[in-house]
Design an enzyme around this catalytic site. Sequence first.
Site, short mmCIF file in Angstrom:
data_model
loop_
_atom_site.label_atom_id
_atom_site.label_comp_id
_atom_site.label_asym_id
_atom_site.label_seq_id
_atom_site.Cartn_x
_atom_site.Cartn_y
_atom_site.Cartn_z
N TYR A 176 60.77 51.19 33.11
CA TYR A 176 59.86 50.05 33.16
C TYR A 176 58.42 50.56 33.33
CZ TYR A 176 58.61 45.21 34.29
OH TYR A 176 58.07 43.95 34.29
N ASN A 227 60.91 34.43 32.81
CA ASN A 227 61.08 34.14 31.38
C ASN A 227 60.32 32.93 30.86
OD1 ASN A 227 62.62 36.41 30.85
ND2 ASN A 227 64.56 35.41 31.29
N ALA A 249 66.87 34.72 26.37
CA ALA A 249 66.40 33.66 27.28
C ALA A 249 64.96 33.30 26.96
CB ALA A 249 66.54 34.13 28.73
N TYR A 276 56.91 42.03 23.25
CA TYR A 276 57.15 41.86 24.69
C TYR A 276 58.50 42.45 25.10
CZ TYR A 276 60.22 37.89 23.70
OH TYR A 276 61.25 37.10 23.23
N GLY A 321 61.80 45.61 23.80
CA GLY A 321 62.24 46.61 22.82
C GLY A 321 63.75 46.70 22.82
#
Lengths: 327, 327
Positions: free
Chosen positions: A52, A126, A154, A239, A241
Amino acid sequence: MKKLHMRAFGKPSTASELIESETPEPGAGQVLVAMEAAPINPSDVLLIRGLYGHRPTLPAALGTEGVGRIVAVGPAVDPARIGERVLIIPTLKHATWQDQIAIDEDDAIVVDPAADVLQLAMLGVNPVTADLLLRRFVDVPSGGWVGQTGGNSAVGRYVITLAKQAGYRTLNVVRRPEVAAELLELGADAVVVSGPDLGVQLKKALGDERISLLLDATAGDVVAELAPWLVHGGTLVSYGGMSGAPVVVRPGDLIFRDLHVRGFWQKGWLDTAPREEFAAAYARLAALVTDGTLRVPITATYPLEKYQDALIHATQADRVGKVLFAW
Amino acid sequence: MKKLHMRAFGKPSTASELIESETPEPGAGQVLVAMEAAPINPSDVLLIRGLYGHRPTLPAALGTEGVGRIVAVGPAVDPARIGERVLIIPTLKHATWQDQIAIDEDDAIVVDPAADVLQLAMLGVNPVTADLLLRRFVDVPSGGWVGQTGGNSAVGRYVITLAKQAGYRTLNVVRRPEVAAELLELGADAVVVSGPDLGVQLKKALGDERISLLLDATAGDVVAELAPWLVHGGTLVSYGGMSGAPVVVRPGDLIFRDLHVRGFWQKGWLDTAPREEFAAAYARLAALVTDGTLRVPITATYPLEKYQDALIHATQADRVGKVLFAW
């Protein structure tokens, strides 16, 4: 009380560990929240794997977002807040995969206690991502097309709902044809399936129309196939991958058609936007969760003790719907 | 007089054809220019192959830019302009691969008759591209790094010179180590060679510093290798696709590091910028050609009659330096 944390980056179900911990004391300006529900997001999985954009100092407590009840307040906080159901702003300062957490009261946004607690628990990441993707980059004209890969994710589903509400049409790329009916029922205007005849499907769906904004959650060659369908000067926002492949765009689309390629990271927004801006965004979206407008499928909930099962389930590629911890 | 044109898109040396044509008459507000020199650019080759962003109606006269002498003027033009050496603004309205052309006098920018005519003939496209790439997208800080693939291309060499003049440093990726010395002599601050140890070379060249602006002429995987060396929020501008591969960027660089990927097409600028803006840009750059600051290697010149040899030479992959028509 119990708390899920990690000592090293690695495979989520083995890198994570449930430990006994003392219940925190709310300090001045803080509230103590007893967690009710906290989802497992792709970003949590990436964080545990060390992939991340943010790498916490180890050992680190886990969990980005969730909903709970205020059960105690620290000095300088109105005791009337005790009993409120609150959303924890997902700043990554607070770890939500634990029984109780002490947070600054400004980071606890009151929500409707009558709303579906599981749907509310997923509001922090989300839906606000979908909302910002639609609003932050391009002024999509009324009736204009928003294209997206990951239409069945989502975020993709929230995009379909929020785009429809804003008067845009959505063109959704999915991997499995069997999800098309469900997305069309949700409000999608077109669903196409990635594969060798994607170009033919796009021609059929769009005709001579073009996409104003392209949202990409998967990366890979599908991006190069969709980019020519953007309007001249159009914007592509990455946003996620999910395919593991890089974002691929032909130079001619950038040079001759002036496409803009950007990225969006919600943490970047939370780190820089004024609190009023995100408090307002969360309040607006929370109302849409409360009235049932915004909702995504849930596949399972687990108690914190079953964290290994939960994390394995959340990382299954063919899973449909979200996995949450629930107390 | 003679004129090079095409009836169909195809291989440059066979799709092009030299025809006899009447000498044009300059209309009101026009000047008649006898060509002196006109280069063959990669964009001309793309245009003949039908792969350029602009596809002319066929049959079409060829040649984008060049320099000549005004030999006649039409009504409402000062006859004193006869004898001026002029640069033809490369708007793609005028084809320069012919003996004489009639153009609006505003499209003929007077240049110094004492300057090197071959270097001047290349001013219209490449130097102004380099100049705009450096100035239009990012405010590079003084001493900041500009990275580029295609460091040994004509635009790449102009970038090295103009960046040095502006007080920036350049990091140049090349395919062949033997060109490094020449680029360093031209003013390059670092030259690295694409290949498996590119990462090691970048680390050695940049250390803890980062690139503010990345200019890409080649596309391909090298872009994904360079992108992580851009500053947070940095911009990558594609202006060519010499490798034939797509532009490749990892989603994490877009999402977590907020990179912006853009494209640049000089025709887009000429089509939209006010004439004063590009006249000023050409005048400023012409002075740098005149004083010898801006110059690139020339490998050969050909008369228009030898157009097949010229076009074959201009499309040779290992060619160093430009190929021009000269009268």
